[in-house]
Design a protein around this motif. Structure first.
Motif, PDB file in Angstrom:
ATOM      1  N   LEU A 240     -51.060  66.516  -7.417  1.00 33.17           N
ATOM      2  CA  LEU A 240     -50.408  65.995  -6.448  1.00 33.17           C
ATOM      3  C   LEU A 240     -48.546  65.854  -6.605  1.00 33.17           C
ATOM      4  CD1 LEU A 240     -50.269  66.699  -3.186  1.00 33.17           C
ATOM      5  CD2 LEU A 240     -51.328  64.267  -3.163  1.00 33.17           C
ATOM      6  N   ALA A 241     -48.879  64.080  -7.558  1.00 30.35           N
ATOM      7  CA  ALA A 241     -47.166  63.762  -7.335  1.00 30.35           C
ATOM      8  C   ALA A 241     -46.824  65.069  -8.170  1.00 30.35           C
ATOM      9  CB  ALA A 241     -47.760  62.468  -8.406  1.00 30.35           C
ATOM     10  N   GLU A 242     -47.132  65.391  -8.683  1.00 30.78           N
ATOM     11  CA  GLU A 242     -46.034  66.851  -9.706  1.00 30.78           C
ATOM     12  C   GLU A 242     -45.979  67.895  -8.829  1.00 30.78           C
ATOM     13  OE1 GLU A 242     -45.046  66.280 -13.033  1.00 30.78           O
ATOM     14  OE2 GLU A 242     -45.368  64.957 -13.356  1.00 30.78           O
ATOM     15  N   LEU A 243     -46.756  67.890  -7.875  1.00 33.71           N
ATOM     16  CA  LEU A 243     -46.878  69.476  -7.488  1.00 33.71           C
ATOM     17  C   LEU A 243     -45.915  68.898  -5.860  1.00 33.71           C
ATOM     18  CD1 LEU A 243     -47.974  72.074  -6.545  1.00 33.71           C
ATOM     19  CD2 LEU A 243     -49.544  70.882  -4.844  1.00 33.71           C
ATOM     20  N   ARG A 244     -45.158  67.380  -5.702  1.00 26.49           N
ATOM     21  CA  ARG A 244     -43.985  67.131  -4.817  1.00 26.49           C
ATOM     22  C   ARG A 244     -43.256  67.035  -5.791  1.00 26.49           C
ATOM     23  NH1 ARG A 244     -46.162  64.717  -0.002  1.00 26.49           N
ATOM     24  NH2 ARG A 244     -48.372  63.798   0.458  1.00 26.49           N
ATOM     25  N   ARG A 245     -42.965  66.984  -7.498  1.00 26.80           N
ATOM     26  CA  ARG A 245     -41.528  67.046  -7.310  1.00 26.80           C
ATOM     27  C   ARG A 245     -41.390  68.903  -8.079  1.00 26.80           C
ATOM     28  NH1 ARG A 245     -43.586  61.506  -9.340  1.00 26.80           N
ATOM     29  NH2 ARG A 245     -44.260  62.596 -11.237  1.00 26.80           N
ATOM     30  N   CYS A 246     -41.946  68.957  -8.108  1.00 21.80           N
ATOM     31  CA  CYS A 246     -41.669  70.775  -8.662  1.00 21.80           C
ATOM     32  C   CYS A 246     -40.746  71.218  -7.840  1.00 21.80           C
ATOM     33  CB  CYS A 246     -42.922  71.675  -9.491  1.00 21.80           C
ATOM     34  SG  CYS A 246     -43.187  72.063  -7.850  1.00 21.80           S
ATOM     35  N   PRO A 247     -39.685  72.140  -8.059  1.00 21.29           N
ATOM     36  CA  PRO A 247     -39.296  73.231  -7.085  1.00 21.29           C
ATOM     37  C   PRO A 247     -39.889  73.798  -6.064  1.00 21.29           C
ATOM     38  CG  PRO A 247     -37.913  73.467  -9.446  1.00 21.29           C
ATOM     39  CD  PRO A 247     -39.811  73.067  -9.245  1.00 21.29           C
ATOM     40  N   GLU A 248     -39.669  73.811  -5.516  1.00 20.13           N
ATOM     41  CA  GLU A 248     -40.652  75.019  -3.955  1.00 20.13           C
ATOM     42  C   GLU A 248     -41.075  75.776  -4.638  1.00 20.13           C
ATOM     43  OE1 GLU A 248     -39.108  76.356   0.708  1.00 20.13           O
ATOM     44  OE2 GLU A 248     -38.112  75.092  -0.004  1.00 20.13           O
ATOM     45  N   GLU A 249     -39.967  76.918  -5.155  1.00 20.70           N
ATOM     46  CA  GLU A 249     -40.332  78.543  -5.158  1.00 20.70           C
ATOM     47  C   GLU A 249     -41.274  78.246  -6.504  1.00 20.70           C
ATOM     48  OE1 GLU A 249     -40.793  81.921  -5.969  1.00 20.70           O
ATOM     49  OE2 GLU A 249     -39.477  81.421  -4.160  1.00 20.70           O
ATOM     50  N   THR A 250     -41.866  77.113  -7.105  1.00 20.70           N
ATOM     51  CA  THR A 250     -42.711  77.086  -8.303  1.00 20.70           C
ATOM     52  C   THR A 250     -44.308  76.575  -7.565  1.00 20.70           C
ATOM     53  OG1 THR A 250     -41.015  76.741 -10.290  1.00 20.70           O
ATOM     54  CG2 THR A 250     -43.117  76.070 -10.175  1.00 20.70           C
ATOM     55  N   ALA A 251     -43.609  75.699  -6.396  1.00 22.28           N
ATOM     56  CA  ALA A 251     -44.669  74.988  -5.806  1.00 22.28           C
ATOM     57  C   ALA A 251     -45.436  76.330  -5.283  1.00 22.28           C
ATOM     58  CB  ALA A 251     -44.684  74.040  -5.273  1.00 22.28           C
ATOM     59  N   GLY A 252     -44.639  77.029  -4.145  1.00 29.24           N
ATOM     60  CA  GLY A 252     -44.907  78.092  -3.398  1.00 29.24           C
ATOM     61  C   GLY A 252     -45.410  79.252  -4.436  1.00 29.24           C
ATOM     62  N   ARG A 253     -44.832  79.219  -5.649  1.00 27.78           N
ATOM     63  CA  ARG A 253     -46.024  80.849  -6.054  1.00 27.78           C
ATOM     64  C   ARG A 253     -47.348  80.517  -7.238  1.00 27.78           C
ATOM     65  NH1 ARG A 253     -43.270  84.959  -8.227  1.00 27.78           N
ATOM     66  NH2 ARG A 253     -41.398  84.199  -7.778  1.00 27.78           N
ATOM     67  N   VAL A 254     -47.362  79.311  -6.918  1.00 27.76           N
ATOM     68  CA  VAL A 254     -48.983  78.168  -7.603  1.00 27.76           C
ATOM     69  C   VAL A 254     -50.166  78.594  -6.723  1.00 27.76           C
ATOM     70  CG1 VAL A 254     -47.964  77.779  -9.866  1.00 27.76           C
ATOM     71  CG2 VAL A 254     -48.315  75.857  -7.476  1.00 27.76           C
ATOM     72  N   LEU A 255     -49.772  77.607  -5.185  1.00 28.54           N
ATOM     73  CA  LEU A 255     -49.972  77.630  -4.458  1.00 28.54           C
ATOM     74  C   LEU A 255     -50.643  79.184  -3.792  1.00 28.54           C
ATOM     75  CD1 LEU A 255     -48.443  75.160  -2.001  1.00 28.54           C
ATOM     76  CD2 LEU A 255     -50.935  75.127  -3.281  1.00 28.54           C
ATOM     77  N   THR A 256     -49.730  80.185  -3.410  1.00 26.40           N
ATOM     78  CA  THR A 256     -50.101  81.670  -3.352  1.00 26.40           C
ATOM     79  C   THR A 256     -51.128  82.040  -4.665  1.00 26.40           C
ATOM     80  OG1 THR A 256     -48.007  81.599  -1.835  1.00 26.40           O
ATOM     81  CG2 THR A 256     -48.932  83.861  -2.819  1.00 26.40           C
ATOM     82  N   ARG A 257     -50.896  81.707  -5.695  1.00 26.85           N
ATOM     83  CA  ARG A 257     -52.167  82.601  -6.519  1.00 26.85           C
ATOM     84  C   ARG A 257     -53.051  82.104  -6.368  1.00 26.85           C
ATOM     85  NH1 ARG A 257     -49.772  81.948 -13.045  1.00 26.85           N
ATOM     86  NH2 ARG A 257     -47.762  82.525 -12.576  1.00 26.85           N
ATOM     87  N   ALA A 258     -53.603  80.573  -5.634  1.00 26.07           N
ATOM     88  CA  ALA A 258     -54.752  80.202  -5.428  1.00 26.07           C
ATOM     89  C   ALA A 258     -55.300  80.843  -4.630  1.00 26.07           C
ATOM     90  CB  ALA A 258     -54.852  78.639  -5.580  1.00 26.07           C
ATOM     91  N   LEU A 259     -54.355  80.354  -3.242  1.00 25.03           N
ATOM     92  CA  LEU A 259     -55.239  81.089  -1.750  1.00 25.03           C
ATOM     93  C   LEU A 259     -55.803  82.952  -1.768  1.00 25.03           C
ATOM     94  CD1 LEU A 259     -52.445  79.368  -0.277  1.00 25.03           C
ATOM     95  CD2 LEU A 259     -54.224  79.000   0.165  1.00 25.03           C
ATOM     96  N   CYS A 260     -54.356  83.710  -2.668  1.00 23.51           N
ATOM     97  CA  CYS A 260     -55.126  85.101  -3.089  1.00 23.51           C
ATOM     98  C   CYS A 260     -56.200  84.971  -3.698  1.00 23.51           C
ATOM     99  CB  CYS A 260     -53.662  85.627  -3.346  1.00 23.51           C
ATOM    100  SG  CYS A 260     -52.585  85.692  -2.043  1.00 23.51           S
ATOM    101  N   ALA A 261     -56.436  84.316  -4.592  1.00 26.44           N
ATOM    102  CA  ALA A 261     -57.016  84.460  -6.126  1.00 26.44           C
ATOM    103  C   ALA A 261     -59.131  83.904  -5.162  1.00 26.44           C
ATOM    104  CB  ALA A 261     -57.059  83.898  -7.405  1.00 26.44           C
ATOM    105  N   ILE A 262     -58.749  82.275  -4.576  1.00 26.05           N
ATOM    106  CA  ILE A 262     -60.215  82.248  -3.503  1.00 26.05           C
ATOM    107  C   ILE A 262     -60.524  83.170  -2.718  1.00 26.05           C
ATOM    108  CG2 ILE A 262     -60.792  80.095  -2.648  1.00 26.05           C
ATOM    109  CD1 ILE A 262     -59.101  78.513  -4.673  1.00 26.05           C
TER     110      ILE A 262
END
Length: 388
Positions: A240-262
């Motif tokens: 969670l701490a790293e997720l808050r620090r990472c660029p918004e574009e990267t965060a959105g991309r990795v979250l989207t991958r998980a949401l779509c796959a699950i």
């Protein structure tokens, strides 16, 4: 006009044949390049228009003329809101099932440069970002089926000229001229846009650059996931701490991958809902998933109330299954039948409720992730890499 290199390694090849000019040209050029004996065509008849049956028959006749095996799939799509989207989803589902049964290596689609330019303008009007503006991929997977687009650099006018030169007729869908649809409006605006220098070729080139940018962003997401995320028994788990620090574009991309796959949904969550999640990463449901904080992580799991019978298909269950057993979510009812599950569980409680369990009537037989033993096991694909 045809990207033969994209196709030559996929024999036998399926051709999605609507009977329109684009798919008819695709079939014709594929026969030239690969030979009719290496092709199999399929036409989906939604039955939404009276002419659809005749168009499917014309597609069959073209295949007979070219010596290509052909199947027609008849679907029923109920009238109502979101008709085009629902028809498209039903069409892809039917094509994937047909591909598995027919044994084709891949399915080719007839999308052209015109489609790329029109989609770019439609997405631009919606305020889409890099992914939305990117050229549709030349290859993608859906439900385990590989789809190919070998005509993305070809123009519709060139394809139609080729068909006329060979005396090949094609069907015309009247909805392609219906101004109620956004794609038709984009198509009708093409002459005015071209006068401003926004030609089909330039719009298509911009979409290609966006596709190249997407690839760079995907590599950045891969690198972030490798350092700060993991798949855990079907869940996606983020630092969670790293997720808050990472660029918004990267965060959105990795979250989207998980949401779509699950969730199993092929389309992305709405941007506004995703942006709201990234504001504070508070627990919530989104895109058929449950998102919650657990210790120093953010976890994404399947939302129990959004589950369908098809959810069990993503799990591989090993054990002495019989005809009397059913596989269904554990739920509170199952968890209450496990003594001291906290000492054995492989997942937090909120994730366990949607985890797979083996039932016999109302009696819990096994819960591989809540009470693991040597007899039963449950495995799921890593949800962080399926939706790229």
């Amino acid at each position: 006009m045809l990207n033969t290199a994209l196709l030559c390694q996929h024999i036998p090849l399926g051709i999605a044949l609507s009977g329109g000019s684009d798919s008819s040209a695709l079939l014709t050029l594929a026969v030239d390049a690969l030979g009719a004996e290496n092709l199999r065509a399929v036409t989906v008849n939604h039955g939404l228009r009276d002419e659809a049956g005749l168009e499917a028959l014309a597609a069959k006749q073209l295949c007979a003329q070219l010596g290509v095996a052909h199947d027609t799939l008849d679907l029923h799509v109920a009238a109502g809101s979101g008709l085009q989207a629902r028809a498209r989803g039903a069409r892809y589902d039917a094509l994937c099932a047909w591909a598995r049964e027919s044994g084709v290596s891949a399915l080719a689609l007839g999308h052209t440069q015109n489609d790329v330019a029109e989609t770019f303008m439609m997405r631009l009007a919606r305020g889409s970002g890099v992914d939305g503006l990117a050229q549709m991929p030349a290859r993608f997977e859906r439900e385990g089926t590989l789809f190919l687009r070998p005509l993305l650099d070809a123009t519709r006018s060139d394809l139609q000229s080729m068909l006329r030169g060979r005396g090949i007729l094609w069907s015309t869908d009247p909805s392609n001229a219906d101004p109620r649809f956004a794609r038709v409006l984009a198509r009708n605006a093409a002459p005015e846009l071209a006068a401003l220098g926004l030609t089909q070729e330039r719009l298509s080139q911009s979409a290609k650059w966006m596709r190249a940018a997407c690839e760079v962003l995907e590599h950045a997401a891969d690198a972030w996931i490798a350092r700060h995320a993991q798949g855990a028994h079907g869940d996606a788990v983020f630092d969670l701490a790293e997720l808050r620090r990472c660029p918004e574009e990267t965060a959105g991309r990795v979250l989207t991958r998980a949401l779509c796959a699950i969730s199993g949904k092929p389309y992305r969550p709405r941007y506004n809902a995703l942006a709201e999640l990234m504001e504070n990463y508070a627990g919530r449901t989104l895109h058929g998933c449950l998102i919650y904080r657990h210790k120093a992580t953010l976890r994404i799991t399947r939302e129990l109330n959004a589950m369908t019978p098809g959810d069990t298909k993503r799990w591989v269950i090993s054990g002495p299954l019989t005809a009397n057993h059913t596989i269904a979510p554990l739920t509170e009812a199952g968890l209450s039948q496990i003594t001291d599950w906290r000492a054995t569980a492989l997942l937090p409680r909120r994730s366990l409720l949607a985890s797979p369990a083996i039932w016999q009537g109302r009696n819990l037989v096994a819960a591989p992730l809540a009470a693991p033993d040597a007899t039963w096991s449950a495995a799921a694909p890593n949800p962080l890499h399926l939706a790229k």
